[in-house]
Enzyme design. Structure first.
Site, PDB file in Angstrom:
ATOM      1  N   ASP A 112       0.808  -1.218   0.000  1.00 23.76           N
ATOM      2  CA  ASP A 112       0.000   0.000   0.000  1.00 23.76           C
ATOM      3  C   ASP A 112       0.842   1.269   0.000  1.00 23.76           C
ATOM      4  O   ASP A 112       0.345   2.346   0.364  1.00 23.76           O
ATOM      5  CB  ASP A 112      -0.962   0.015   1.198  1.00 23.76           C
ATOM      6  CG  ASP A 112      -2.023  -1.086   1.109  1.00 23.76           C
ATOM      7  OD1 ASP A 112      -2.239  -1.587  -0.003  1.00 23.76           O
ATOM      8  OD2 ASP A 112      -2.610  -1.434   2.152  1.00 23.76           O
ATOM      9  N   LYS A 162      23.974  -9.192   6.045  1.00 18.73           N
ATOM     10  CA  LYS A 162      24.819  -8.270   5.268  1.00 18.73           C
ATOM     11  C   LYS A 162      24.745  -6.908   5.959  1.00 18.73           C
ATOM     12  O   LYS A 162      23.851  -6.103   5.670  1.00 18.73           O
ATOM     13  CB  LYS A 162      24.323  -8.203   3.837  1.00 18.73           C
ATOM     14  CG  LYS A 162      24.135  -9.592   3.190  1.00 18.73           C
ATOM     15  CD  LYS A 162      23.141  -9.538   2.056  1.00 18.73           C
ATOM     16  CE  LYS A 162      22.657 -10.914   1.650  1.00 18.73           C
ATOM     17  NZ  LYS A 162      23.662 -11.893   1.363  1.00 18.73           N
ATOM     18  N   ASP A 174      31.164   3.061  14.225  1.00 24.36           N
ATOM     19  CA  ASP A 174      31.152   3.872  15.451  1.00 24.36           C
ATOM     20  C   ASP A 174      29.882   3.706  16.267  1.00 24.36           C
ATOM     21  O   ASP A 174      29.560   4.551  17.109  1.00 24.36           O
ATOM     22  CB  ASP A 174      31.354   5.354  15.117  1.00 24.36           C
ATOM     23  CG  ASP A 174      32.764   5.647  14.612  1.00 24.36           C
ATOM     24  OD1 ASP A 174      33.647   4.786  14.803  1.00 24.36           O
ATOM     25  OD2 ASP A 174      32.974   6.716  14.011  1.00 24.36           O
TER      26      ASP A 174
END
Length: 501
Positions: free
Chosen positions: A248, A421, A426
């Protein structure tokens, strides 16, 4: 395809000529074979040289041609040519850029002030090379492994009212594949528009009867880059590795999981399957929709201009950092995802954490990781202990020693097969999506990644990475040095092929 067929015909003519010479002048066949082979290697070598590829790729192809002239020639025809990429995908890239400018012409640079300089640098790079807007009004939720991912997908599919758009590299006709198929069929019968795009190579086992069952209720199904003659077409090398669901225009999904029972840890070969997916709600879903509709147009030539697809009334979601959806592929000359990942790595001050089932980086990424580690940045790579494909597995291991010497820590995931993946920098920037840390994802495949800046989902990825480390063992340098010479040879040979993997 025309150029590939022409080169194959030339090869067959030369081969036929050799057989003819062998029959009537067998004593001279070695001489003529040597001449024809040498000319063939020189011809293809010059073509590769004049294409100005990366030196490592050029040398790899020339060495393959020199060592295995006949096999190398056929392999080049199937996988090595840039002609199709320039002609077809160059046109697709131009179409995508024009469509983007007409629909997403706004920028919101003024909202960047709340982010640090490194994050703003990534913003600018992404907007310049990918033309992707930064969304400050997107809710994201990390989905760990198959059960949570498919339970959430199925729950949201049942809520669909207007349309469902699905795009997958691998879609299997198994238990989970049939379950989702039946939901799509049920929704189509209720009047929901359903479009299903699958990769012709990744989903080559998908039966025509499975697709016909969907078409009978009005679901539109198409294969991306359909390969009519797999052994005579260079299109086989450019695959759509994306995983996208848009419901949608308000809810989206992307990440590492295809549709198949193995992603639910039901495979006897792999056992537990560790993977990561993500759900999005809000503004960034528009970019997922854009990517799907452009891929749909490339495949079907149907331009879907309904405003309900492009600019639906979005869900009201709380502000949570920033999100960018980035597409990359052979239609983009800037290697978008790779360059953004490189920029993130070079901006790191504290840590670079990587999870990838395939680790075949180019020289830029290797240098960035080594320099970061030598500068005191905590660099960790999480890699599966057992492979699903042996050549990329051996090639990946060939990169580990030099990285480890620079201070990079490499861990092997022991609990099952690691397919996530992810890159985290940081602890406050991350990317999750379909792109592996390898040259195929950077240069050949169509990929899509979500880049997260200061979101709660980033912290979830940090927590999951730490948890995955508890199920992993670090690779010690002593173990690397004790590897047998046959294994080292296999790794080096696999690495030689890495520019083509």
């Amino acid at each position: 395809m025309k150029r590939s067929i022409q080169m194959i015909i030339v090869f067959l003519i030369m081969t036929s000529l050799l057989f003819f010479l062998n029959r009537f002048w067998s004593d001279k066949i070695t001489f003529y074979t040597s001449i024809v082979t040498t000319l063939m290697v020189i011809f293809v070598g010059l073509v590769i040289f004049m294409e100005n590829r990366h030196p490592s790729s050029t040398m790899a192809w020339i060495m393959i041609l020199a060592l295995f002239p006949v096999t190398g020639f056929i392999f080049y025809v199937l996988f090595g040519q840039n002609y199709y990429k320039r002609r077809v995908y160059g046109r697709k890239g131009e179409q995508d850029a024009r469509a983007f400018l007409g629909i997403h012409a706004h920028r919101n640079d003024h909202a960047w002030e709340q982010f640090n300089e490194d994050q703003q640098l990534i913003f600018r790079l992404a907007q310049n090379v990918a033309h992707s807007p930064i969304s400050l009004h997107t809710y994201t939720r990390i989905l760990s492994n198959g059960d949570e991912t498919f339970d959430t997908i199925i729950e949201e599919l049942h809520k669909a009212e207007h349309h469902i758009h699905m795009e997958y590299y691998i879609y299997r006709n198994d238990c989970i594949g049939k379950e989702i198929q039946q939901i799509l069929i049920e929704k189509a019968k209720l009047g929901v528009e359903v479009r299903f795009l699958y990769d012709a190579v990744g989903s080559y086992q998908l039966a025509e009867s499975f697709l016909q069952e969907m078409r009978q209720v009005g679901i539109e199904t198409y294969a991306f880059n359909d390969v009519k003659l797999p052994f005579f077409s260079s299109t086989v090398n450019y695959r759509n590795h994306r995983k996208i669901i848009v419901i949608d225009g308000k809810v989206g999904f992307t990440g590492g999981l295809n549709v198949g029972d193995e992603y639910l840890s039901r495979s006897k070969t792999f056992g537990f399957w560790r993977d990561t997916h993500m759900m999005l709600k809000g503004d960034a879903v528009r970019m997922l929709q854009f990517i799907f509709l452009q891929d749909w147009f490339h495949t079907t030539k149907q331009r879907l201009a309904n405003p309900d697809y492009w600019s639906p009334q979005l869900l009201d979601v709380p502000d949570d950092g920033a999100v960018q959806i980035i597409a990359s592929g052979p239609d983009n000359e800037f290697r978008t995802i790779k360059n953004l990942i490189f920029a993130m790595m070079t901006s790191a001050k504290k840590s670079i954490w990587i999870t990838s089932p395939y680790f075949i980086p180019d020289e830029d990424i290797v240098t960035a990781l080594k320099v970061a580690a030598l500068s005191g940045v905590d660099v960790k790579i999480l890699f599966p202990a057992k492979p699903d494909r042996w050549i990329p597995f051996f090639a990946s291991h060939s990169y580990f020693p030099t990285l480890m010497e620079a201070g990079v820590e490499v861990y092997e995931y022991q609990k099952g097969f690691m397919h996530s993946k992810i890159l985290i920098v940081d602890g406050n920037m991350a990317t999750i999506g379909t792109a592996n840390m390898d040259m195929r994802s950077y240069h050949l495949n169509f990929e899509v990644n979500a880049f997260l800046y200061g979101t709660e989902s980033t912290q979830t990825l940090v927590s999951d990475f730490k948890e995955d480390l508890t199920e992993s063992t670090i690779i010690e340098m002593d173990w690397v040095k004790k590897k047998s010479y046959p294994k080292r040879f296999l790794e080096s040979a696999a690495r030689l092929l890495s520019p083509m993997l």
